[in-house]
Enzyme design. Structure first.
Site, PDB file in Angstrom:
ATOM      1  N   ARG A  12      98.045 -51.797  18.925  1.00 21.03           N
ATOM      2  CA  ARG A  12      97.471 -50.967  19.521  1.00 21.03           C
ATOM      3  C   ARG A  12      96.440 -51.310  20.726  1.00 21.03           C
ATOM      4  O   ARG A  12      94.688 -50.795  19.979  1.00 21.03           O
ATOM      5  CB  ARG A  12      97.561 -49.617  18.394  1.00 21.03           C
ATOM      6  N   GLU A  20     106.780 -46.744  27.626  1.00 25.48           N
ATOM      7  CA  GLU A  20     107.072 -47.145  26.693  1.00 25.48           C
ATOM      8  C   GLU A  20     108.651 -48.145  27.437  1.00 25.48           C
ATOM      9  O   GLU A  20     108.777 -48.126  28.885  1.00 25.48           O
ATOM     10  CB  GLU A  20     108.380 -45.234  26.331  1.00 25.48           C
ATOM     11  N   ARG A  54      99.375 -50.356  12.211  1.00 28.57           N
ATOM     12  CA  ARG A  54      99.020 -50.936  13.248  1.00 28.57           C
ATOM     13  C   ARG A  54      97.459 -51.153  13.431  1.00 28.57           C
ATOM     14  O   ARG A  54      96.816 -49.824  13.193  1.00 28.57           O
ATOM     15  CB  ARG A  54      99.534 -50.427  14.616  1.00 28.57           C
TER      16      ARG A  54
END
Length: 121
Positions: A12, A20, A54
């Site tokens: 990330r 998105e 993440r």
């Protein structure tokens, strides 16, 4: 320092929020990132782990700051909720002014990804 070679690691990008997949400019942003780093060795400075475990990090490709490059080219927003980076703020402002990337796409103002995600709930 942990060196991982020849493996895929999902990262990330710290301070950056890109459209998105199902959002306008999403595919182009992903393509821009892939074009930038695909097949190359990058260095990831791990900053944190997010709520989903993440890796959150800054990606460097040689002397290039990949996180900043995406914002500078107009493929992502500075993620103000998680950073107060003057560099990213300046790069986003320049991209908007010069209508680069998603800032040139279509009519009207692009919808930030955090708003897009909220609308989908």
């Amino acid at each position: 320092v942990k060196i991982i070679r020849d493996s895929l690691v999902s990262v990330r990008l710290e301070g950056v929020d890109a459209p998105e997949k199902d959002q306008p400019w999403g595919a182009k942003a992903r393509e821009a990132l892939a074009t930038m780093v695909e097949g190359d060795t990058v260095l990831v400075e791990i900053v944190a782990r997010d709520a989903f475990r993440r890796v959150v990090g800054r990606v460097r490709q040689g002397s290039r700051d990949v996180n900043a490059a995406l914002v500078e080219q107009g493929h992502a927003w500075m993620f103000r909720k998680y950073t107060d980076s003057r560099l990213l703020d300046s790069l986003e402002g320049s991209a908007r002014e010069q209508r680069r990337g998603l800032w040139a796409a279509g009519s009207g103002a692009p919808v930030p990804p955090w708003e897009w995600r909220r609308r989908k709930r």
